[in-house]
Design an enzyme around this catalytic site. Structure first.
Site, PDB file in Angstrom:
ATOM      1  N   ASN A 282       0.685  -1.279   0.098  1.00 18.87           N
ATOM      2  CA  ASN A 282       0.054  -0.031  -0.007  1.00 18.87           C
ATOM      3  C   ASN A 282       0.866   1.345  -0.168  1.00 18.87           C
ATOM      4  OD1 ASN A 282       0.746  -0.230   2.524  1.00 18.87           O
ATOM      5  ND2 ASN A 282      -1.161  -0.118   3.661  1.00 18.87           N
TER       6      ASN A 282
ATOM      7  N   GLU B  68       9.352   4.344  16.514  1.00 20.10           N
ATOM      8  CA  GLU B  68       9.744   4.079  15.248  1.00 20.10           C
ATOM      9  C   GLU B  68      11.076   4.766  14.742  1.00 20.10           C
ATOM     10  OE1 GLU B  68       5.144   2.539  13.797  1.00 20.10           O
ATOM     11  OE2 GLU B  68       6.117   4.153  12.983  1.00 20.10           O
TER      12      GLU B  68
HETATM   13  P1  ATP Z   1       1.052   1.253   8.411  1.00 18.70           P
HETATM   14  O1  ATP Z   1       1.297   0.936   9.715  1.00 18.70           O
HETATM   15  O2  ATP Z   1       1.838   0.491   7.163  1.00 18.70           O
HETATM   16  O3  ATP Z   1       1.219   2.829   8.316  1.00 18.70           O
HETATM   17  P2  ATP Z   1      -1.840   1.070   8.707  1.00 18.70           P
HETATM   18  O4  ATP Z   1      -1.545   1.696  10.089  1.00 18.70           O
HETATM   19  O5  ATP Z   1      -2.904   1.791   7.689  1.00 18.70           O
HETATM   20  O6  ATP Z   1      -0.440   0.951   8.058  1.00 18.70           O
HETATM   21  P3  ATP Z   1      -1.834  -1.559   9.969  1.00 18.70           P
HETATM   22  O7  ATP Z   1      -3.099  -2.068  10.696  1.00 18.70           O
HETATM   23  O8  ATP Z   1      -0.842  -1.068  10.915  1.00 18.70           O
HETATM   24  O9  ATP Z   1      -2.094  -0.452   8.870  1.00 18.70           O
HETATM   25  O10 ATP Z   1      -1.090  -2.517   8.886  1.00 18.70           O
HETATM   26  C1  ATP Z   1       0.240  -2.525   8.769  1.00 18.70           C
HETATM   27  C2  ATP Z   1       0.661  -2.880   7.351  1.00 18.70           C
HETATM   28  O11 ATP Z   1       0.231  -4.248   7.235  1.00 18.70           O
HETATM   29  C3  ATP Z   1      -0.332  -2.177   6.186  1.00 18.70           C
HETATM   30  O12 ATP Z   1       0.138  -1.205   6.009  1.00 18.70           O
HETATM   31  C4  ATP Z   1      -0.423  -3.170   5.005  1.00 18.70           C
HETATM   32  O13 ATP Z   1       1.117  -3.005   4.407  1.00 18.70           O
HETATM   33  C5  ATP Z   1      -0.275  -4.565   5.704  1.00 18.70           C
HETATM   34  N1  ATP Z   1      -1.692  -4.960   5.846  1.00 18.70           N
HETATM   35  C6  ATP Z   1      -2.798  -4.576   6.939  1.00 18.70           C
HETATM   36  N2  ATP Z   1      -4.112  -5.245   6.789  1.00 18.70           N
HETATM   37  C7  ATP Z   1      -3.434  -6.459   5.769  1.00 18.70           C
HETATM   38  C8  ATP Z   1      -4.301  -7.328   5.335  1.00 18.70           C
HETATM   39  N3  ATP Z   1      -5.378  -7.386   5.780  1.00 18.70           N
HETATM   40  N4  ATP Z   1      -3.676  -8.118   4.367  1.00 18.70           N
HETATM   41  C9  ATP Z   1      -2.285  -8.051   4.004  1.00 18.70           C
HETATM   42  N5  ATP Z   1      -1.569  -7.035   4.566  1.00 18.70           N
HETATM   43  C10 ATP Z   1      -2.087  -6.163   5.435  1.00 18.70           C
END
Ligand code: ATP
Ligand code: MG
Length: 137
Positions: A114, A128
């Protein structure tokens, strides 16, 4: 409000798309200042350590593999309300749900690939930034 720091990552899929400059310009346009940055190919230990909070999630192995699949750009952005501003600019985790004009809407390939990371809150930002830039701050 006092200037805040956040840890941003331009993930391997966005680096491969050659849109680092476009993403940084979007951050600059909303008043964020880059105060540290480093290109790096993460080791499995680094990726797993960084995303340790997701260790029990079913996508953890796949996420670690993706995050080590090529170089990333690690960035510290500073500015008023930097954490919330950067997360809003990235848009929703799932690009299908991300608002038009957000980084993830423009450059994500999937919910996993993403395009960018942003610290979730002040405590995460401190942890971090320390994880990747201990010597600078
Ligand atoms: P980040 O922490 O990377 O900024 P976020 O806070 O929006 O993203 P998190 O829930 O912390 O989302 O998830 C961390 C990362 O894990 C996401 O950015 C994505 O790359 C991956 N991720 C999250 N949900 C899924 C899923 N259902 N399937 C695959 N990968 C996922
Ligand atoms: Mg997160």
């Amino acid at each position: 409000m006092a200037a805040e720091q956040t840890l941003a990552i331009i993930k391997p899929n966005a680096v491969k798309k050659n849109v680092i400059g476009k993403i940084i310009a979007m951050a600059e346009d909303i008043g964020l200042h880059m105060t540290a940055a480093r290109m790096k190919t993460l080791s499995s230990d680094e990726a797993e350590g960084f995303y340790a909070e997701h260790r029990e999630r079913p996508f953890f192995g796949s996420l670690s593999k993706f995050m080590t699949s090529g170089p990333v750009l690690l960035i510290v952005f500073e500015g008023d309300n930097a954490i919330e501003k950067w997360r809003k600019l990235m848009g929703a985790t799932d690009p299908a749900k991300a608002a038009p004009g957000t980084i993830r809407k423009l450059y994500a390939d999937s919910i996993e690939a993403n395009s960018t990371h942003g610290s979730e809150n002040k405590e995460a930002a401190r942890r971090e930034v320390g994880f990747f830039f201990l010597e600078e701050f």
